[in-house]
Design a protein around this motif. Structure first.
Motif, short mmCIF file in Angstrom:
data_model
loop_
_atom_site.label_atom_id
_atom_site.label_comp_id
_atom_site.label_asym_id
_atom_site.label_seq_id
_atom_site.Cartn_x
_atom_site.Cartn_y
_atom_site.Cartn_z
N SER A 1 11.83 -0.29 -3.62
CA SER A 1 10.51 0.08 -3.10
C SER A 1 9.48 -1.04 -3.18
O SER A 1 8.52 -1.07 -2.42
N PHE A 2 9.62 -1.93 -4.17
CA PHE A 2 8.72 -3.07 -4.26
C PHE A 2 9.41 -4.33 -3.75
O PHE A 2 8.99 -5.44 -4.05
N SER A 3 10.49 -4.17 -3.01
CA SER A 3 11.31 -5.27 -2.53
C SER A 3 11.96 -5.97 -3.73
O SER A 3 12.09 -5.38 -4.81
N GLY A 4 12.37 -7.21 -3.57
CA GLY A 4 13.02 -7.93 -4.66
C GLY A 4 13.05 -9.41 -4.30
O GLY A 4 12.65 -9.79 -3.21
N LEU B 1 16.47 -1.34 5.50
CA LEU B 1 16.14 0.09 5.38
C LEU B 1 16.03 0.48 3.90
O LEU B 1 16.94 1.07 3.31
N TYR B 2 14.88 0.14 3.30
CA TYR B 2 14.68 0.41 1.87
C TYR B 2 14.92 1.88 1.53
O TYR B 2 15.53 2.20 0.51
N ALA B 3 14.39 2.77 2.38
CA ALA B 3 14.48 4.21 2.07
C ALA B 3 15.94 4.66 2.04
O ALA B 3 16.31 5.56 1.29
N CYS C 1 11.23 -6.29 7.50
CA CYS C 1 12.23 -7.09 8.22
C CYS C 1 12.35 -8.52 7.68
O CYS C 1 11.50 -8.99 6.93
N ARG C 2 13.41 -9.16 8.12
CA ARG C 2 13.60 -10.60 7.97
C ARG C 2 14.18 -11.09 9.30
O ARG C 2 14.57 -10.28 10.15
N THR C 3 14.29 -12.44 9.44
CA THR C 3 14.95 -13.01 10.62
C THR C 3 16.07 -13.92 10.11
O THR C 3 15.88 -14.63 9.10
N ALA D 1 9.85 8.58 -8.00
CA ALA D 1 9.22 9.12 -6.78
C ALA D 1 9.37 8.11 -5.64
O ALA D 1 9.73 8.46 -4.51
N LEU D 2 9.15 6.83 -5.95
CA LEU D 2 9.27 5.80 -4.91
C LEU D 2 10.71 5.65 -4.45
O LEU D 2 10.99 5.36 -3.30
N ARG D 3 11.64 5.82 -5.39
CA ARG D 3 13.06 5.75 -4.99
C ARG D 3 13.42 6.92 -4.09
O ARG D 3 14.05 6.75 -3.04
N ASP E 1 6.79 -23.32 0.17
CA ASP E 1 5.36 -23.02 0.37
C ASP E 1 4.96 -21.72 -0.33
O ASP E 1 3.88 -21.59 -0.90
N HIS E 2 5.89 -20.76 -0.29
CA HIS E 2 5.61 -19.47 -0.90
C HIS E 2 5.38 -19.61 -2.40
O HIS E 2 4.46 -19.01 -2.97
N THR E 3 6.20 -20.46 -3.03
CA THR E 3 6.11 -20.64 -4.49
C THR E 3 4.73 -21.17 -4.86
O THR E 3 4.14 -20.79 -5.86
N PRO F 1 11.92 -13.41 -4.30
CA PRO F 1 10.62 -14.08 -4.35
C PRO F 1 9.47 -13.23 -3.79
O PRO F 1 8.34 -13.37 -4.21
N HIS F 2 9.77 -12.35 -2.84
CA HIS F 2 8.69 -11.56 -2.23
C HIS F 2 8.45 -10.23 -2.94
O HIS F 2 7.73 -9.38 -2.40
N LEU F 3 9.03 -10.08 -4.12
CA LEU F 3 8.74 -8.87 -4.91
C LEU F 3 7.24 -8.63 -4.89
O LEU F 3 6.45 -9.58 -5.08
N GLY G 1 -2.95 -4.75 1.46
CA GLY G 1 -1.71 -4.50 0.71
C GLY G 1 -1.94 -3.61 -0.50
O GLY G 1 -1.00 -2.96 -0.97
N GLY G 2 -3.17 -3.59 -1.02
CA GLY G 2 -3.39 -2.91 -2.29
C GLY G 2 -4.09 -1.58 -2.18
O GLY G 2 -4.57 -1.04 -3.18
N SER G 3 -4.20 -1.02 -0.97
CA SER G 3 -4.91 0.26 -0.87
C SER G 3 -3.99 1.40 -0.42
O SER G 3 -3.74 2.34 -1.18
N GLY H 1 7.53 -13.27 10.28
CA GLY H 1 6.91 -11.98 10.01
C GLY H 1 7.90 -11.05 9.34
O GLY H 1 9.11 -11.33 9.30
N THR H 2 7.37 -9.95 8.80
CA THR H 2 8.26 -8.97 8.16
C THR H 2 8.00 -7.56 8.68
O THR H 2 8.70 -6.63 8.30
N LEU H 3 7.00 -7.40 9.52
CA LEU H 3 6.70 -6.07 10.05
C LEU H 3 7.54 -5.81 11.29
O LEU H 3 7.84 -6.77 12.04
N ILE I 1 0.10 -15.99 5.54
CA ILE I 1 -0.20 -15.40 4.24
C ILE I 1 1.09 -15.30 3.44
O ILE I 1 2.18 -15.50 3.97
N LEU I 2 0.94 -14.95 2.15
CA LEU I 2 2.06 -14.96 1.21
C LEU I 2 3.31 -14.23 1.74
O LEU I 2 4.43 -14.73 1.61
N ASN I 3 3.09 -13.06 2.34
CA ASN I 3 4.23 -12.26 2.83
C ASN I 3 5.06 -13.01 3.85
O ASN I 3 6.24 -12.74 4.01
N TRP I 4 4.43 -13.94 4.57
CA TRP I 4 5.09 -14.51 5.75
C TRP I 4 5.34 -16.01 5.65
O TRP I 4 5.31 -16.73 6.65
#
Ligand code: HEM
Length: 398
Positions: free
Chosen positions: A336-339, A308-310, A285-287, A274-276, A85-87, A341-343, A234-236, A61-63, A77-80
Motif C-alpha cells: 500500500s505504501f509501495s516499496g 495492481l497493488y490491491a 505504473c512504471r515504464t 485495513a490498507l492491505r 536524481d531521486h536519491t 526507493p519510491h516507498l 500526496g499528504g491529504s 510518470g506513474t499515474l 517531482i520526487l515521484n517521477w
C-alpha cells in the motif's frame, strides 16, 4: 478469457477482486493491448518491479493518466524521477519526514485531533470524511508545509475541488484542475514570501531553503510550487481515505474492534491491515526501461506496466486467508505504501496521524455508529474509498 480494463465501470465502481484473482492465477503478466501495457497482479512481481529502478522507470510518470492514456504531463517531482536524481531530491523533505523527526510532531497532532473531536462531540451526526478525516489531514499537512492559518480555508477548498471527482466518470473536473494549479501557484508564492526571513519556522518551506543551500543554487518559484504542492496533494486525500477505511472496517468487524479497543498498541497493525485488505490506491505504473522476461512474456522497452497493488495485497502466495480482515496478522510487508526507493515518503507521518486520531476516537467513543446505508463511495480510476460516511457518537459520551 480474461476481460480486464482498469477503467471499466465494473472495475472502478464494482468489486475487482474476483478478476484480480483470475489474473494472478492464469495471467500474472496480462497484456493490455489498448494501452500497450502489462498488468502485474502478483505480490512478488509488484514488489520486485518497485525495487528495480533500472529496468522499470518512473520518469515517464506513474499515474495511469500518464503511462496508459498519456493525457497528463510529467513534471520533475520526487515521484517521477529515478535514482540517482531521486536519491538527491529525496533529501529535500526527508529531514522532516524521517521517523525521529515525525515523532516530535505527536503533541501538535494530538492537540489538533482533540480540537476536532471536541467540536464534533456536540453534534448528533457528522461525516467521517468531510468533517473529520479530510479537514484534519489538510490542516496537518498545511501546518507541516507552512501555510498560515489565514490562508488554510481557501487551500482546503482547493484540495476538496481537486479530489472531488466528477461522479459520472470519476475523472478530475476542470474546476479541480484549476484548483490544483492555484494550490501549486500558492505554494510557490508562499516560498517567495518567506525568502529573507531571519527566523524560519521548522516546516517544509524551510526544508526547501536548506535543500537549496545543499545543492548550491537558488531554485525558481515554479520549483517551489511543484515540490511543496506535491506534499499537499500526496499528504491529504490518501490518508483521509485510509483512516476512514479503518473506521469503517472496525465498525464492520466488531470482534476486531473489541481487540483494538482493549489493546490500542494494535492500532498500527490494524491500519496496516485495513490498507492491505482494501487498498485505497488501486494501482500505479512504471515504464519498461530495458526488455524483461516475466512468466514467459517479454515486456518490451517503452511499454507501460500497471502495478495492481490491491491485487498483490490479496495474493494467496503471500498471505494466509488473504480475504479476511485480521488485525492480528502482525508486521508484514504490504504494497500500500509501495516499496523500494519510491516507498511513500510520508509513511511515518501517515502512521502517526492515524494512530493519534484513532487513540483519541476510540478512547472517547468506542461505540461509535456508522450509517453505512447512507455511505457513498468515490468512483475514480486511481483511488477507491468513501466520499461520505455518516457517523453518530454514542449518546452521553465525553
Ligand atoms: C494512508 C496514507 C498514504 C498512502 C496509502 C500513500 C501511498 C503512497 C504510495 C503508494 C506511494 C508510492 C508511489 C510509487 O511507488 O510510485 C507514495 C509516495 C509518496 N507519498 Fe504517500 N501515501 C500516504 C500518505 C502520505 C503522506 C501523509 C505524505 C506526506 C506527508 C505522503 C507523501 C508521499 C511522497 C512525497 C511520495 C513520493 C515518494 C517517492 O517517489 O520517493 N504520502 N505514497
Amino acid at each position: 478469457m480474461i476481460d480486464y480494463d482498469p477503467f471499466a465501470d465494473a472495475i472502478i465502481g464494482g468489486d475487482p477482486h474476483p478478476i484480480y484473482k483470475r489474473m494472478r492465477d492464469d495471467a500474472p503478466a496480462f497484456y493490455l493491448e489498448k494501452y500497450d501495457a502489462w498488468a502485474l497482479s502478483r505480490f512478488e512481481d509488484i514488489w520486485n518491479t518497485s525495487l528495480d529502478t533500472v529496468r522499470f522507470t518512473s520518469s515517464k510518470g506513474t499515474l495511469p493518466s500518464q503511462v496508459l492514456t498519456k493525457e497528463q504531463p510529467v513534471i520533475p517531482i520526487l515521484n517521477w524521477v529515478d535514482p540517482p536524481d531521486h536519491t538527491m531530491l529525496q533529501k529535500m523533505f526527508l529531514p522532516l519526514l524521517n521517523a525521529a523527526a515525525v515523532k516530535k510532531q505527536a503533541e501538535m497532532m494530538r492537540m489538533a485531533v482533540t480540537e476536532f473531536l471536541d467540536d464534533l462531540s456536540g453534534r448528533d451526526e457528522f461525516d467521517v470524511m468531510d468533517d473529520l478525516a479530510m479537514p484534519l489531514a489538510s490542516r496537518l499537512i498545511f501546518d507541516f508545509v507552512g501555510v498560515p492559518p489565514s490562508d488554510q480555508p481557501r487551500m482546503r477548498e482547493c484540495v476538496s475541488l481537486l479530489f472531488g471527482h466528477d461522479p459520472s466518470d470519476g475523472a478530475v473536473t476542470e474546476e479541480g484542475l484549476r484548483a490544483y494549479e492555484e494550490m501549486n501557484a500558492y505554494c510557490g508564492e508562499l516560498a517567495e514570501s518567506r525568502r529573507g526571513w531571519i527566523e524560519q519556522p521548522n516546516d517544509a518551506v524551510s526544508a526547501f531553503f536548506q535543500y537549496e543551500q545543499r545543492i548550491g543554487r537558488r531554485m525558481s518559484k515554479e520549483e517551489a510550487s511543484i515540490h511543496l504542492g506535491m506534499l499537499v496533494s500526496g499528504g491529504s486525500e490518501t490518508i483521509a481515505k485510509g483512516v476512514t477505511l479503518l473506521i469503517y472496517l472496525l465498525h464492520q468487524f466488531p470482534e476486531q474492534k473489541k481487540q483494538v479497543v482493549a489493546d490500542p498498541s494494535l492500532l498500527l497493525d490494524a491500519f496496516q491491515e485495513a490498507l492491505r485488505y482494501d487498498n485505497p490506491t488501486q494501482f500505479l505504473c512504471r515504464t519498461v526501461a530495458q526488455d524483461v522476461t516475466l512468466h514467459g512474456q517479454t515486456l518490451k522497452q517503452g511499454q507501460g506496466v500497471l502495478l495492481l497493488y490491491a491485487s498483490g495485497n490479496r495474493d494467496e502466495r503471500e498471505f494466509d486467508r488473504p480475504d479476511e480482515f485480521d488485525v492480528r496478522r502482525g508486521k508484514r510487508r504490504i504494497l500500500s505504501f509501495s516499496g523500494g526507493p519510491h516507498l511513500c515518503l510520508g509513511i511515518h507521518f501517515a502512521r502517526l496521524e492515524v494512530r493519534v486520531l484513532m487513540e483519541e476516537l476510540l478512547a472517547r467513543f468506542p461505540d461509535y455508529e456508522l450509517d453505512v446505508g447512507r455511505a457513498r463511495k468515490i468512483k475514480t480510476e486511481l483511488t477507491k474509498g468513501f466520499a461520505e460516511l455518516p457517523m453518530r457518537l454514542a449518546r452521553g459520551a465525553a
